[in-house]
Design a protein around this motif. Structure first.
Motif: not given
Length: 316
Positions: A256-269, A272-274, A281-286
């Motif tokens: 999403k940015t130069a230093t942040m990636a995000e996991y979202r998938q249809a059908g899965d509530p 997560i942000q990385f 790397v810092t892992v954060k559950e959204i």
């Protein structure tokens, strides 16, 4: 009018007779279609379970696939990988058709017997092959393998030890279309040892600056590899913090940015942000990821980047 109908009928009969029928002998002396080849294999209902005891009874030679026919669809290089220098007889077990067509074969040679899974794409090209089960001729062990509806292979071994105890082992392989092939995703040693964690994306390309392994220990890892597109990263999370606190998730995150990636998938509530820094790397559950981990823990945390192990130089 009757004469016209008769002439039309004779024309249709003559036209049908002139069409070249599909060879019925399937000896391999002439090229045949993949459809005809696959027709030798009966349809299978999954899951398929095969035990080493199924190799006790000898298959009829008349049901074997002719070598000249087999080589039309399975190259020599693949045959050598499966069978080595031996020339075993090849018997059709069954097929599973879909986006990938799977053919299961049994082989019987002078020194060994085995079953294999062959995977073909929509263009009828062989794209992967792997061992399904191979008896070890050890009277103390029993083997069985399972091929499930998700194209995963479970290989199970049970051994009776001299002291009367029982040891069990398991290897799990999953078909990955991006390779394509069957990758080992889990192994549980036959002896009483801590199961070795297998990173299912370890062989993926790692050209991106964030493609690396993070974490501590063998069974606690946050792994990133190159994604299908330049703005994506494949990832694999796995942690073990006790019997009630473990988790695992494999997927693809979008940068999403130069230093942040995000996991979202249809059908899965779960989402997560990385957040990446130079060496961590810092892992954060959204949103809730409880389906992928224990209820008393989370994926949250900061993980240091692991150094890539350099191969040892051989002494001259």
């Amino acid at each position: 009018m009757k004469c016209t109908y008769r002439l039309l009928f004779l024309f249709l009969v003559f036209t049908a007779a002139c069409k070249s029928p599909e060879p019925t002998s399937l000896t391999g002396d002439e090229p045949v279609s993949f459809k005809a080849f696959v027709g030798l294999f009966p349809d299978l209902d999954l899951p398929l379970v095969m035990a080493d005891s199924s190799f006790v009874h000898k298959d009829r030679d008349s049901s074997a696939i002719r070598p000249k026919l087999f080589v039309q669809f399975v190259p020599d290089s693949v045959q050598q990988k499966l069978f080595g220098k031996s020339k075993p007889k090849i018997f059709p077990v069954g097929k599973v058709k879909g986006d990938i067509t799977y053919l299961i074969i049994k082989t019987a040679g002078t020194d060994r017997k085995a079953a294999y899974v062959l995977a073909f794409d929509k263009k009828d090209n062989l794209i992967a092959s792997t061992s399904f089960i191979q008896p070890d001729n050890n009277a103390a062990t029993q083997q069985n393998s399972l091929f499930d509806r998700k194209s995963a292979i479970y290989k199970n071994v049970i051994r009776k030890n001299p002291d009367g105890t029982i040891s069990e082992g398991k290897d799990v392989y999953s078909f990955d279309a991006s390779i394509p092939g069957f990758g080992l995703v889990y192994t549980d040693a036959l002896d009483d040892k801590q199961p070795d964690l297998v990173n299912p994306i370890d062989t993926f390309s790692r050209k991106h600056k964030f493609s690396a392994d993070y974490g501590t220990g063998k069974n606690n890892i946050v792994s990133f590899r190159d994604g299908r597109k330049t703005d994506r990263l494949s990832f694999f999370l796995h942690f073990e913090k006790g019997a009630d606190c473990s988790g695992e998730l494999k997927g693809e995150a979008i940068l999403k940015t130069a230093t942040m990636a995000e996991y979202r998938q249809a059908g899965d509530p779960c989402s997560i942000q990385f957040i990446f820094s130079a060496n961590a790397v810092t892992v954060k559950e959204i949103d809730g990821c409880g389906a992928h981990r224990g209820l008393r823990c989370s994926f949250n945390g900061s993980f240091a980047k692991k150094k890539i192990a350099k191969p040892k130089k051989s002494k001259k």
